[in-house]
Design an enzyme around this catalytic site. Structure first.
Site, short mmCIF file in Angstrom:
data_model
loop_
_atom_site.label_atom_id
_atom_site.label_comp_id
_atom_site.label_asym_id
_atom_site.label_seq_id
_atom_site.Cartn_x
_atom_site.Cartn_y
_atom_site.Cartn_z
N TYR A 133 8.40 20.17 56.65
CA TYR A 133 8.45 18.81 57.33
C TYR A 133 7.13 18.18 57.91
CZ TYR A 133 13.49 18.43 56.42
OH TYR A 133 14.61 18.24 55.79
N SER A 134 7.10 18.84 59.06
CA SER A 134 5.80 18.48 60.27
C SER A 134 4.63 18.77 59.47
CB SER A 134 6.07 19.07 61.37
OG SER A 134 7.11 18.67 62.01
N GLU A 249 21.22 19.82 60.32
CA GLU A 249 20.50 20.75 61.18
C GLU A 249 20.87 20.77 62.57
OE1 GLU A 249 15.86 22.02 62.27
OE2 GLU A 249 16.33 20.54 60.62
N THR A 374 11.95 15.90 68.37
CA THR A 374 12.01 16.11 69.76
C THR A 374 13.12 15.30 70.68
OG1 THR A 374 10.72 13.93 69.81
CG2 THR A 374 9.53 15.87 69.58
N GLU A 376 12.57 13.07 72.68
CA GLU A 376 12.49 11.58 72.63
C GLU A 376 13.21 11.01 71.48
OE1 GLU A 376 9.82 13.48 75.59
OE2 GLU A 376 10.33 13.85 73.37
#
Length: 392
Positions: A133-134, A249, A374, A376
């Site tokens: 993904y990232s 997940e 994250t 956030e």
């Protein structure tokens, strides 16, 4: 409201405990992630295969896909017990990524051919997966990813790089999010492909974390050809596939079990050896963390209960992930403070408290609020989808 488990669920808990008591080596204290993906990978894979043969690895999968068709609460019981015992691969992408989010996502979006090819091998512990993904320039804002997949006849040609890919160095296959329409709006034009990690053009660079472990990698894709039949769902509508996979997940009890096991070990050590400071403040801090551990456990079981009712937890999964991952950090911090300088010594030192486990746990805990989305991001999901607040 009844927070208790049924006799069936408690019976399964005892069954799993008995199995682990038989199969784990005497004096087992667990295997850290870097061990399970390094020198201990053979042990980890064999344990995974044993769990698969027991039928527990995919117990909540439908029977037509090789599962037992058992309830989500029973699956949560199994995951809790194995995570608490620090069974390798259980809390890592390679061990449960296929079972926990890739397999279920294929059931929702995959073709019959993809299901026949991959689900049996995931369920048997034969095929290991990583998630791509990232990217170096796209982390929390995942929809800004730039890895490109261009159609060329019956293939997609993929170019780009991914980062922070847990288990990529032991994975057989990858679950890849890529951009198939670079002109589309940010959340559009994204597709999901299944990539054989042995394909020409796939290479990786290990990333060692500050605890000295090798769990992460950077994966490079240089003109990698992926057959068109490896597209999951519709082309350019892969964001919906990714979002569903992320919900799967984040719907887990692993962080709660990890935090509670570390806390139990810490409390036992303090009772036997004594912390640097004694008295009510220490007892109160351990008591507060114990209460938080039960809160995290309750949040995780609530997600499993919602799934058992046919619902798809979203904000609830984010709340569980947020609280659980931050609890892992609070427990690690408490351990470092209560163990003093002995807690900072690494494994192998004769003076290391608890064989250096808290030094490693503390260093590794910083990534817990980043991996899987994250804190956030989780707070934004809770605010927008849970509380109905507007985007900031």
């Amino acid at each position: 409201m009844d927070f208790g488990m049924s006799e069936r669920e408690e019976g399964l808990r005892q069954e799993v405990r008995d199995f682990l008591r038989r199969e784990l080596p005497p004096g087992w204290q667990g295997m850290d992630g870097d061990e399970a993906l390094g020198d201990g990978v053979a042990v980890a894979k064999e344990l995974t295969r044993k769990l698969a043969r027991s039928g527990w690895l995919t117990m909540a999968w439908p029977k037509e896909y090789g599962g037992q068709g058992r309830g989500f609460l029973e699956q949560a019981v199994y995951q809790e017990e194995t995570a608490y015992q620090r069974v390798p691969m259980v809390s890592l992408d390679a061990g449960i990524g296929g079972v926990k989010w890739i397999g279920p996502s294929l059931m929702l979006f995959g073709t019959e051919e993809q299901k026949r090819e991959h689900l049996p091998r995931i369920g048997s512990g034969e095929r290991y997966w990583c998630t791509l993904y990232s990217e170096p320039g796209s982390g929390s804002d995942l929809a800004s990813l730039q890895t490109r997949a261009a159609r060329d006849g019956d293939d997609y040609v993929v170019n780009g790089s991914k980062i922070w890919n847990t288990s990529a160095h032991v994975a057989d296959w990858a679950w890849l999010a890529c951009r198939t329409d670079p002109a589309a709006a940010k959340h559009k034009g994204i597709s999901v492909l299944l990539v054989d990690m042995r394909s020409p053009g796939v290479s990786l660079r290990p990333i060692h974390n500050m605890a000295g472990g090798h769990e992460f990698n950077q994966v490079f894709l240089d003109n990698v050809r992926v057959p068109r039949q490896n597209l999951v769902g519709e082309q350019d509508r892969g964001w919906y596939v990714v979002a569903a996979a992320l919900d799967f997940e984040r719907s887990g009890i692993g962080s709660s079990a990890e935090a509670r096991r570390n806390l139990d070990d810490l409390a036992a050590h303090v009772r036997e050896q004594g912390p640097l400071a004694t008295g009510a403040p220490v007892r109160h801090r351990l008591a507060e963390l114990t209460i938080e551990g039960q809160v995290a456990r309750g949040l995780a079981y609530n997600v499993a209960w919602l799934q058992s009712q046919g619902k798809v937890p979203n904000r609830e999964a984010s709340a569980s992930k947020l609280f659980g991952s931050e609890l892992v950090q609070r427990v690690a911090q408490a351990g470092m403070e209560l163990l003093g300088l002995y807690g900072g010594l690494v494994r192998g030192s004769r003076w290391a408290a608890l064989n250096g486990r808290f030094a490693r746990a503390y260093l590794a805990s910083f990534s817990s609020t980043i991996a899987g989305g994250t804190s956030e991001v989780q707070r934004n999901i809770i605010a927008q989808r849970g509380l109905g607040l507007p985007r900031g």
